[in-house]
Motif scaffolding. Structure first.
Motif, PDB file in Angstrom:
ATOM      1  N   ALA A 229     -32.859  33.083  -0.131  1.00  0.00           N
ATOM      2  CA  ALA A 229     -31.145  32.659  -0.185  1.00  0.00           C
ATOM      3  C   ALA A 229     -31.750  30.727   0.095  1.00  0.00           C
ATOM      4  CB  ALA A 229     -30.893  32.695   1.495  1.00  0.00           C
ATOM      5  N   VAL A 230     -33.185  30.354   0.213  1.00  0.00           N
ATOM      6  CA  VAL A 230     -32.935  28.382   0.239  1.00  0.00           C
ATOM      7  C   VAL A 230     -32.972  28.308  -0.912  1.00  0.00           C
ATOM      8  CG1 VAL A 230     -33.987  26.691   1.192  1.00  0.00           C
ATOM      9  CG2 VAL A 230     -33.549  28.678   3.085  1.00  0.00           C
ATOM     10  N   VAL A 231     -34.289  28.485  -2.143  1.00  0.00           N
ATOM     11  CA  VAL A 231     -34.057  29.162  -3.005  1.00  0.00           C
ATOM     12  C   VAL A 231     -33.007  28.627  -4.396  1.00  0.00           C
ATOM     13  CG1 VAL A 231     -36.002  29.394  -5.151  1.00  0.00           C
ATOM     14  CG2 VAL A 231     -36.694  29.005  -3.491  1.00  0.00           C
ATOM     15  N   ILE A 232     -32.632  29.873  -3.969  1.00  0.00           N
ATOM     16  CA  ILE A 232     -31.590  30.937  -4.900  1.00  0.00           C
ATOM     17  C   ILE A 232     -30.124  29.490  -4.833  1.00  0.00           C
ATOM     18  CG2 ILE A 232     -29.582  31.911  -5.388  1.00  0.00           C
ATOM     19  CD1 ILE A 232     -31.712  34.154  -4.816  1.00  0.00           C
ATOM     20  N   GLY A 233     -30.438  29.411  -3.456  1.00  0.00           N
ATOM     21  CA  GLY A 233     -29.010  27.446  -3.004  1.00  0.00           C
ATOM     22  C   GLY A 233     -29.439  26.775  -3.713  1.00  0.00           C
ATOM     23  N   GLY A 234     -30.684  26.331  -4.886  1.00  0.00           N
ATOM     24  CA  GLY A 234     -30.415  25.112  -4.926  1.00  0.00           C
ATOM     25  C   GLY A 234     -31.844  23.716  -4.409  1.00  0.00           C
ATOM     26  N   THR A 235     -32.088  24.676  -2.903  1.00  0.00           N
ATOM     27  CA  THR A 235     -33.125  23.241  -2.539  1.00  0.00           C
ATOM     28  C   THR A 235     -34.421  23.697  -3.291  1.00  0.00           C
ATOM     29  OG1 THR A 235     -32.173  23.250  -0.076  1.00  0.00           O
ATOM     30  CG2 THR A 235     -33.832  22.608  -0.106  1.00  0.00           C
ATOM     31  N   SER A 236     -35.037  22.282  -3.029  1.00  0.00           N
ATOM     32  CA  SER A 236     -36.120  22.050  -3.820  1.00  0.00           C
ATOM     33  C   SER A 236     -37.430  22.137  -3.270  1.00  0.00           C
ATOM     34  CB  SER A 236     -36.660  20.965  -4.738  1.00  0.00           C
ATOM     35  OG  SER A 236     -37.666  20.892  -5.482  1.00  0.00           O
TER      36      SER A 236
ATOM     37  N   ARG B  38     -27.658  16.607 -15.352  1.00  0.00           N
ATOM     38  CA  ARG B  38     -27.390  15.622 -14.003  1.00  0.00           C
ATOM     39  C   ARG B  38     -26.423  15.559 -13.532  1.00  0.00           C
ATOM     40  NH1 ARG B  38     -28.712  10.593 -16.247  1.00  0.00           N
ATOM     41  NH2 ARG B  38     -29.933  10.359 -17.702  1.00  0.00           N
ATOM     42  N   VAL B  39     -25.503  16.441 -13.733  1.00  0.00           N
ATOM     43  CA  VAL B  39     -24.162  17.267 -12.543  1.00  0.00           C
ATOM     44  C   VAL B  39     -25.237  17.634 -11.575  1.00  0.00           C
ATOM     45  CG1 VAL B  39     -22.208  18.425 -12.558  1.00  0.00           C
ATOM     46  CG2 VAL B  39     -22.443  16.517 -14.257  1.00  0.00           C
ATOM     47  N   LEU B  40     -25.831  18.471 -12.377  1.00  0.00           N
ATOM     48  CA  LEU B  40     -26.474  19.850 -10.729  1.00  0.00           C
ATOM     49  C   LEU B  40     -27.211  18.644 -10.357  1.00  0.00           C
ATOM     50  CD1 LEU B  40     -27.432  22.808 -13.448  1.00  0.00           C
ATOM     51  CD2 LEU B  40     -25.630  22.613 -11.623  1.00  0.00           C
ATOM     52  N   HIS B  41     -28.404  17.554 -10.940  1.00  0.00           N
ATOM     53  CA  HIS B  41     -29.115  17.487 -10.136  1.00  0.00           C
ATOM     54  C   HIS B  41     -28.641  16.385  -9.671  1.00  0.00           C
ATOM     55  CE1 HIS B  41     -31.987  13.348  -9.627  1.00  0.00           C
ATOM     56  NE2 HIS B  41     -32.876  14.283  -9.919  1.00  0.00           N
ATOM     57  N   ALA B  42     -27.454  16.242  -9.441  1.00  0.00           N
ATOM     58  CA  ALA B  42     -26.429  14.772  -8.288  1.00  0.00           C
ATOM     59  C   ALA B  42     -25.883  16.000  -7.822  1.00  0.00           C
ATOM     60  CB  ALA B  42     -25.047  14.781  -9.796  1.00  0.00           C
ATOM     61  N   HIS B  43     -25.296  17.843  -7.388  1.00  0.00           N
ATOM     62  CA  HIS B  43     -24.877  18.382  -6.659  1.00  0.00           C
ATOM     63  C   HIS B  43     -25.833  19.839  -6.719  1.00  0.00           C
ATOM     64  CE1 HIS B  43     -21.305  15.456  -6.868  1.00  0.00           C
ATOM     65  NE2 HIS B  43     -21.465  15.529  -8.303  1.00  0.00           N
ATOM     66  N   PRO B  44     -26.784  19.303  -5.943  1.00  0.00           N
ATOM     67  CA  PRO B  44     -27.323  21.188  -5.997  1.00  0.00           C
ATOM     68  C   PRO B  44     -26.490  21.835  -6.046  1.00  0.00           C
ATOM     69  CG  PRO B  44     -28.515  19.436  -5.117  1.00  0.00           C
ATOM     70  CD  PRO B  44     -27.214  18.426  -5.112  1.00  0.00           C
ATOM     71  N   ALA B  45     -25.679  22.466  -4.815  1.00  0.00           N
ATOM     72  CA  ALA B  45     -24.772  23.521  -4.384  1.00  0.00           C
ATOM     73  C   ALA B  45     -24.313  23.842  -5.856  1.00  0.00           C
ATOM     74  CB  ALA B  45     -24.027  23.327  -3.573  1.00  0.00           C
ATOM     75  N   LEU B  46     -23.599  23.039  -6.707  1.00  0.00           N
ATOM     76  CA  LEU B  46     -22.578  23.179  -7.466  1.00  0.00           C
ATOM     77  C   LEU B  46     -23.460  24.564  -8.523  1.00  0.00           C
ATOM     78  CD1 LEU B  46     -20.401  22.864  -9.146  1.00  0.00           C
ATOM     79  CD2 LEU B  46     -21.524  21.093 -10.546  1.00  0.00           C
ATOM     80  N   GLY B  47     -24.519  24.292  -8.946  1.00  0.00           N
ATOM     81  CA  GLY B  47     -25.192  26.039 -10.058  1.00  0.00           C
ATOM     82  C   GLY B  47     -25.062  26.851  -8.866  1.00  0.00           C
TER      83      GLY B  47
ATOM     84  N   GLY C 274     -31.250  19.283  -2.347  1.00  0.00           N
ATOM     85  CA  GLY C 274     -30.519  20.152  -2.000  1.00  0.00           C
ATOM     86  C   GLY C 274     -29.323  20.293  -0.435  1.00  0.00           C
ATOM     87  N   GLY C 275     -29.913  21.218   0.193  1.00  0.00           N
ATOM     88  CA  GLY C 275     -28.940  21.184   1.659  1.00  0.00           C
ATOM     89  C   GLY C 275     -28.333  22.485   2.020  1.00  0.00           C
ATOM     90  N   VAL C 276     -28.079  22.548   3.099  1.00  0.00           N
ATOM     91  CA  VAL C 276     -27.471  23.601   4.132  1.00  0.00           C
ATOM     92  C   VAL C 276     -26.082  24.363   2.924  1.00  0.00           C
ATOM     93  CG1 VAL C 276     -28.083  23.434   6.215  1.00  0.00           C
ATOM     94  CG2 VAL C 276     -26.172  22.755   5.138  1.00  0.00           C
ATOM     95  N   ILE C 277     -25.566  23.591   2.162  1.00  0.00           N
ATOM     96  CA  ILE C 277     -24.063  24.323   1.885  1.00  0.00           C
ATOM     97  C   ILE C 277     -24.755  25.160   0.588  1.00  0.00           C
ATOM     98  CG2 ILE C 277     -22.343  23.980   0.548  1.00  0.00           C
ATOM     99  CD1 ILE C 277     -22.134  23.423   3.465  1.00  0.00           C
ATOM    100  N   GLY C 278     -25.520  24.770  -0.420  1.00  0.00           N
ATOM    101  CA  GLY C 278     -26.220  26.058  -1.218  1.00  0.00           C
ATOM    102  C   GLY C 278     -26.989  27.261  -0.601  1.00  0.00           C
ATOM    103  N   THR C 279     -27.545  26.574   0.190  1.00  0.00           N
ATOM    104  CA  THR C 279     -28.182  28.200   1.296  1.00  0.00           C
ATOM    105  C   THR C 279     -27.473  28.285   0.966  1.00  0.00           C
ATOM    106  OG1 THR C 279     -29.782  26.759   2.181  1.00  0.00           O
ATOM    107  CG2 THR C 279     -29.535  28.468   2.963  1.00  0.00           C
ATOM    108  N   LEU C 280     -25.968  28.326   1.646  1.00  0.00           N
ATOM    109  CA  LEU C 280     -25.246  29.242   2.109  1.00  0.00           C
ATOM    110  C   LEU C 280     -24.685  30.627   1.184  1.00  0.00           C
ATOM    111  CD1 LEU C 280     -22.949  31.283   3.856  1.00  0.00           C
ATOM    112  CD2 LEU C 280     -20.961  28.831   3.862  1.00  0.00           C
ATOM    113  N   PHE C 281     -24.647  29.880   0.170  1.00  0.00           N
ATOM    114  CA  PHE C 281     -24.152  30.608  -1.581  1.00  0.00           C
ATOM    115  C   PHE C 281     -24.805  31.146  -1.790  1.00  0.00           C
ATOM    116  CE2 PHE C 281     -21.328  26.234  -2.445  1.00  0.00           C
ATOM    117  CZ  PHE C 281     -20.248  26.904  -1.538  1.00  0.00           C
ATOM    118  N   GLY C 282     -26.689  30.722  -2.046  1.00  0.00           N
ATOM    119  CA  GLY C 282     -28.326  31.054  -1.415  1.00  0.00           C
ATOM    120  C   GLY C 282     -28.473  32.916  -1.167  1.00  0.00           C
TER     121      GLY C 282
END
Length: 349
Positions: free
Chosen positions: A284-291, A34-43, A297-305
């Motif tokens: 980068a996008v996929v590893i960053g959590g954008t489905s 649930r937490v990862l679903h609510a915050h895709p960039a956290l993973g 998903g979102g761009v912040i996750g992409t930066l982490f990816g």
């Protein structure tokens, strides 16, 4: 036997107690889900932190300011391209032509300024216009001709590739032959202990702006709605074709910015420097959590990816791991990211 009607307050208390009971019975895995679903960039953020700690323990040079500065410079172009790719994947689409669209735009910047004496600022704007034009072509094919995004952008990949090679005649233009504004993104700048280039600052601003647009504007919410369920979005009154077209054009503008950064980082306009850009931006996008299925998903996750990919490359190199294992590591990361995304999407309402 008649039925008994309970007061509404009693029913409400019973419902709350039932939900509380369900929450207590929910296991740790379900809560993480649930937490990862609510915050895709956290993973991806946690993966990045753990990766840095592990590689830092394996080699003391990994977490030095010199190596961190180098990684931030290396990630600039892919991180910028990842912004454009994120916007498109959020609509459940994909852009396989994004790397060659970038090359076409940067070649226009270089050639018109170095060979036709077009002033630097105008050459920059022409490059941005070409990049937006490539996005408009993709958007038209997808929204007007109903060509699936994978097929449309695959075809445009080859067209942009040939166009760039023909326009540049296969020749590389050195940055020294261009106006200073086109080289500006490659100039060194110091931020505290880190030695960066201006392109890194441009990427930081780009992420801040696009993250605001996607989360604080009506257009951003419409993009998420179209990606989540295009038919439901249409029934809700959203002009889905117009939103999709605007996403591809906006992504094209971002691609133009990536081309500008690429000239500064590489010190040249090379018609062959997009060989890996398409797959790296998607990675980068996929590893960053954008489905890949859109809407999450979102761009912040992409930066982490993007940072995870660069960290793995740098960490494995410093650990003297054979270069042939690096693509294998990226492949494992992509498959793991998609598997985790599938698991997260099964979260119970």
């Amino acid at each position: 036997m008649g039925s008994t009607t309970l007061p509404s307050s009693v029913e409400g208390q019973a419902g709350e107690q039932q939900l509380a009971g369900l929450a207590r019975r929910e296991g740790p895995a379900a809560r993480v889900q649930r937490v990862l679903h609510a915050h895709p960039a956290l993973g991806p953020f946690m993966v990045l932190v753990v990766s840095c700690l592990v590689f830092g323990l394996l080699n003391s040079r990994f977490l030095t300011t010199t190596n961190i500065s180098l990684m931030l410079q290396q990630v600039a172009v892919i991180a910028a391209l990842g912004v454009g790719q994120t916007l498109i994947i959020l609509t459940a689409g994909i852009d396989l032509s994004i790397g060659y669209a970038m090359v076409l735009s940067l070649l226009v910047m270089a050639k018109v300024s170095s060979e036709h004496n077009v002033p630097g600022p105008l050459a920059l704007l022409l490059g941005f216009a070409v990049a937006m034009g490539t996005g408009a072509v993709n958007g038209t094919l997808i929204t007007r001709l109903r060509v699936p995004p994978f097929i449309a952008t695959l075809g445009m990949l080859f067209i942009f590739q040939s166009s760039g090679l023909l326009y540049a005649n296969g020749q590389t233009t050195q940055a020294a032959a261009m106006p200073s504004i086109l080289n500006w993104t490659g100039r060194p700048v110091s931020i505290g202990p880190f030695d960066l280039i201006n392109g890194v600052l441009v990427v930081a601003v780009l992420y801040l702006v696009v993250n605001y647009v996607m989360n604080q504007t009506t257009w951003g919410r419409h993009v998420y709605a179209v990606g989540d369920d295009v038919e439901a979005a249409r029934l809700a009154g959203i002009r889905t074709s117009r939103v999709l077209f605007s996403v591809y054009v906006f992504a094209g503008l971002v691609v133009g910015v990536a081309g500008w950064i690429s000239i500064g980082y590489a010190g040249a306009a090379d018609p062959n420097n997009a060989v890996d850009a398409n797959l790296q931006s998607i990675t980068a996008v996929v590893i960053g959590g954008t489905s890949l299925f859109g809407g999450r998903g979102g761009v912040i996750g992409t930066l982490f990816g993007a940072l995870i990919v660069v960290a793995f490359t740098s960490g494995l190199t410093l650990a003297n791991v054979n270069d042939l294992y690096q693509p294998m590591a990226e492949g494992v990361l992509v498959i793991a990211a998609v598997a985790v995304d599938q698991w997260i999407r099964r979260v119970k309402p």
